[in-house]
Design a protein around this motif. Structure first.
Motif, PDB file in Angstrom:
ATOM      1  N   ARG A 230      11.877  13.033  -2.283  1.00  0.00           N
ATOM      2  CA  ARG A 230      10.622  13.225  -1.550  1.00  0.00           C
ATOM      3  C   ARG A 230       9.537  12.434  -2.253  1.00  0.00           C
ATOM      4  O   ARG A 230       9.554  12.308  -3.479  1.00  0.00           O
ATOM      5  N   PHE A 231       8.584  11.934  -1.474  1.00  0.00           N
ATOM      6  CA  PHE A 231       7.514  11.115  -2.041  1.00  0.00           C
ATOM      7  C   PHE A 231       6.158  11.610  -1.546  1.00  0.00           C
ATOM      8  O   PHE A 231       5.935  11.746  -0.340  1.00  0.00           O
ATOM      9  N   MET A 239      -4.137  13.238  -0.287  1.00  0.00           N
ATOM     10  CA  MET A 239      -2.814  12.760   0.082  1.00  0.00           C
ATOM     11  C   MET A 239      -2.947  11.605   1.066  1.00  0.00           C
ATOM     12  O   MET A 239      -3.590  11.738   2.103  1.00  0.00           O
ATOM     13  N   SER A 240      -2.318  10.487   0.722  1.00  0.00           N
ATOM     14  CA  SER A 240      -2.307   9.360   1.650  1.00  0.00           C
ATOM     15  C   SER A 240      -0.943   9.187   2.306  1.00  0.00           C
ATOM     16  O   SER A 240      -0.766   8.311   3.153  1.00  0.00           O
ATOM     17  N   GLY A 241       0.019  10.041   1.922  1.00  0.00           N
ATOM     18  CA  GLY A 241       1.338   9.968   2.531  1.00  0.00           C
ATOM     19  C   GLY A 241       2.270  11.023   1.980  1.00  0.00           C
ATOM     20  O   GLY A 241       2.112  11.476   0.845  1.00  0.00           O
ATOM     21  N   SER A 242       3.233  11.434   2.800  1.00  0.00           N
ATOM     22  CA  SER A 242       4.272  12.384   2.398  1.00  0.00           C
ATOM     23  C   SER A 242       5.532  12.027   3.177  1.00  0.00           C
ATOM     24  O   SER A 242       5.515  12.054   4.412  1.00  0.00           O
ATOM     25  N   HIS A 243       6.612  11.685   2.453  1.00  0.00           N
ATOM     26  CA  HIS A 243       7.807  11.167   3.113  1.00  0.00           C
ATOM     27  C   HIS A 243       9.084  11.696   2.471  1.00  0.00           C
ATOM     28  O   HIS A 243       9.120  11.941   1.253  1.00  0.00           O
ATOM     29  N   LEU A 244      10.120  11.842   3.274  1.00  0.00           N
ATOM     30  CA  LEU A 244      11.477  12.013   2.777  1.00  0.00           C
ATOM     31  C   LEU A 244      12.082  10.627   2.591  1.00  0.00           C
ATOM     32  O   LEU A 244      11.709   9.671   3.284  1.00  0.00           O
ATOM     33  N   LYS A 245      13.046  10.524   1.690  1.00  0.00           N
ATOM     34  CA  LYS A 245      13.626   9.215   1.400  1.00  0.00           C
ATOM     35  C   LYS A 245      14.264   8.592   2.633  1.00  0.00           C
ATOM     36  O   LYS A 245      14.185   7.374   2.838  1.00  0.00           O
ATOM     37  N   LYS A 246      14.877   9.435   3.473  1.00  0.00           N
ATOM     38  CA  LYS A 246      15.560   8.906   4.651  1.00  0.00           C
ATOM     39  C   LYS A 246      14.589   8.322   5.676  1.00  0.00           C
ATOM     40  O   LYS A 246      15.000   7.607   6.590  1.00  0.00           O
ATOM     41  N   ASP A 247      13.303   8.632   5.513  1.00  0.00           N
ATOM     42  CA  ASP A 247      12.315   8.200   6.509  1.00  0.00           C
ATOM     43  C   ASP A 247      11.505   6.990   6.085  1.00  0.00           C
ATOM     44  O   ASP A 247      10.618   6.550   6.829  1.00  0.00           O
ATOM     45  N   ILE A 248      11.771   6.450   4.888  1.00  0.00           N
ATOM     46  CA  ILE A 248      10.943   5.340   4.408  1.00  0.00           C
ATOM     47  C   ILE A 248      11.780   4.402   3.545  1.00  0.00           C
ATOM     48  O   ILE A 248      12.689   4.833   2.833  1.00  0.00           O
ATOM     49  N   THR A 249      11.508   3.122   3.636  1.00  0.00           N
ATOM     50  CA  THR A 249      12.196   2.128   2.811  1.00  0.00           C
ATOM     51  C   THR A 249      11.362   1.856   1.559  1.00  0.00           C
ATOM     52  O   THR A 249      10.182   2.225   1.477  1.00  0.00           O
ATOM     53  N   LEU A 250      11.988   1.179   0.599  1.00  0.00           N
ATOM     54  CA  LEU A 250      11.267   0.825  -0.623  1.00  0.00           C
ATOM     55  C   LEU A 250      10.093  -0.092  -0.315  1.00  0.00           C
ATOM     56  O   LEU A 250       8.997   0.096  -0.856  1.00  0.00           O
ATOM     57  N   ASP A 251      10.293  -1.057   0.565  1.00  0.00           N
ATOM     58  CA  ASP A 251       9.200  -1.965   0.916  1.00  0.00           C
ATOM     59  C   ASP A 251       8.037  -1.212   1.555  1.00  0.00           C
ATOM     60  O   ASP A 251       6.866  -1.485   1.254  1.00  0.00           O
ATOM     61  N   GLU A 252       8.349  -0.266   2.426  1.00  0.00           N
ATOM     62  CA  GLU A 252       7.292   0.517   3.071  1.00  0.00           C
ATOM     63  C   GLU A 252       6.568   1.391   2.063  1.00  0.00           C
ATOM     64  O   GLU A 252       5.339   1.529   2.108  1.00  0.00           O
ATOM     65  N   LEU A 253       7.334   1.990   1.140  1.00  0.00           N
ATOM     66  CA  LEU A 253       6.722   2.827   0.112  1.00  0.00           C
ATOM     67  C   LEU A 253       5.808   2.002  -0.790  1.00  0.00           C
ATOM     68  O   LEU A 253       4.683   2.413  -1.102  1.00  0.00           O
ATOM     69  N   THR A 254       6.287   0.841  -1.184  1.00  0.00           N
ATOM     70  CA  THR A 254       5.490  -0.039  -2.049  1.00  0.00           C
ATOM     71  C   THR A 254       4.218  -0.490  -1.342  1.00  0.00           C
ATOM     72  O   THR A 254       3.131  -0.491  -1.923  1.00  0.00           O
ATOM     73  N   ARG A 255       4.354  -0.872  -0.075  1.00  0.00           N
ATOM     74  CA  ARG A 255       3.209  -1.338   0.702  1.00  0.00           C
ATOM     75  C   ARG A 255       2.187  -0.217   0.892  1.00  0.00           C
ATOM     76  O   ARG A 255       0.976  -0.434   0.757  1.00  0.00           O
ATOM     77  N   GLU A 256       2.669   0.990   1.169  1.00  0.00           N
ATOM     78  CA  GLU A 256       1.760   2.109   1.384  1.00  0.00           C
ATOM     79  C   GLU A 256       1.030   2.473   0.101  1.00  0.00           C
ATOM     80  O   GLU A 256      -0.161   2.769   0.105  1.00  0.00           O
ATOM     81  N   MET A 257       1.741   2.430  -1.009  1.00  0.00           N
ATOM     82  CA  MET A 257       1.095   2.743  -2.280  1.00  0.00           C
ATOM     83  C   MET A 257       0.091   1.663  -2.675  1.00  0.00           C
ATOM     84  O   MET A 257      -0.959   1.947  -3.247  1.00  0.00           O
TER      85      MET A 257
END
Length: 287
Positions: A230-231, A239-257
């Protein structure tokens, strides 16, 4: 049998699937400074919840609330379904919340086994003959580290002689040994190189596999994505985001952060300046 002699009923166990730790709409202010605003997260047994954010995002405040160092001002904090409001780190520790801070709070010149039991030393003998059970501490430390896959050459060596990654691993093994249910790790890889970071993440995953709920505080999305389930993303205390791993890719996580649209605007601006900059002139052959 009268009411005074009846056994007090044991508290009902939490329903299956209940988070070990759950924060809902938690806020914290220091005077006029709003450090956290309506932050929510869940920590489940056998899972790693990663909290990501840059400096000033509110990660340290969140750690202090979970660890019992500071009480929250608003929202709810529950442990296995029971609402709590800790007034000290000891209360959190007694409920199974172990926190490993970035500085580790070790005594560098003391041996590994002494740091492993620091504050919880077993003794033998009675009265004036009471003394530390050094042999038991040495043996227990060695076995506890082995169970986590850590094979130190000598538990008598000063802990300050270990690498940063090895010290982090000892701290994780200590929390597991003393019965922690939830392990909170404050930037465990921040000051480590690539190889040592990988070693620490290996033992973070081992703690998860041992059934603990883990909260991993980090600013590195690559490390988080390697082990996280979970992220939670924080930005300026919210909070700018809350995700399960299955719902987000590494690129999307990096971009959002990194800021998402803000990063796109910066990239566009830098590219525009690069493409519109005048060509450099050769001082020996001016145009």
């Amino acid at each position: 049998m009268n009411d005074l002699t009846k056994d007090t009923p044991a508290p009902a166990p939490a329903p299956a699937g209940t988070p070990l730790v759950e924060l809902t709409g938690v806020s914290k202010s220091y005077g006029n400074v709003r450090a956290l605003r309506e932050v929510s997260l869940e920590v489940h047994a056998g899972e790693i919840t990663c909290v990501l954010g840059d400096n000033g995002a509110g990660k340290s405040t969140l750690i202090k609330i979970i660890a019992g160092l500071h009480p929250h001002d608003a929202g709810t904090y529950t442990i296995e379904g029971e609402q709590v409001r800790h007034t000290s780190p000891r209360e959190a520790l007694d409920r199974g919340i172990a926190t490993v801070y970035q500085d580790l709070a070790v005594v560098p010149l003391m041996p590994v086994w002494r740091n492993f039991f620091l504050g919880s030393e077993p003794t033998k003998g009675r009265g004036p003959l009471r003394r530390l059970d050094v042999a038991a501490m040495r043996g227990t430390t060695h076995q506890a580290l082995l169970r986590m896959g850590i094979d130190l050459r000598d538990v008598d060596q000063p802990i300050g002689t270990l690498s940063g990654g090895e010290r982090q691993c000892v701290a994780i093994a200590r929390a597991v040994h003393f019965g922690a249910k939830v392990l909170v790790l404050d930037e465990p890889t921040a000051a480590l190189g690539v190889k040592q970071s990988g070693v620490v993440l290996k033992y973070v995953a081992a703690a998860r596999d041992a059934g603990l709920g883990v909260v991993l505080i980090t600013h590195n999305p690559h490390h988080a994505y390697l082990v996280g389930d979970r992220f939670i993303l924080l930005k300026r205390g919210t909070m700018s985001g809350s995700h399960l791993k299955k719902d987000i890719t590494l690129d999307e996580l990096t971009r959002e952060m990194a800021g998402g649209s803000e990063l796109d605007e910066l990239t566009h601006e830098l590219m525009r300046r690069t493409t519109t900059a005048p060509p450099a002139t050769d001082p020996e052959n001016p145009a």
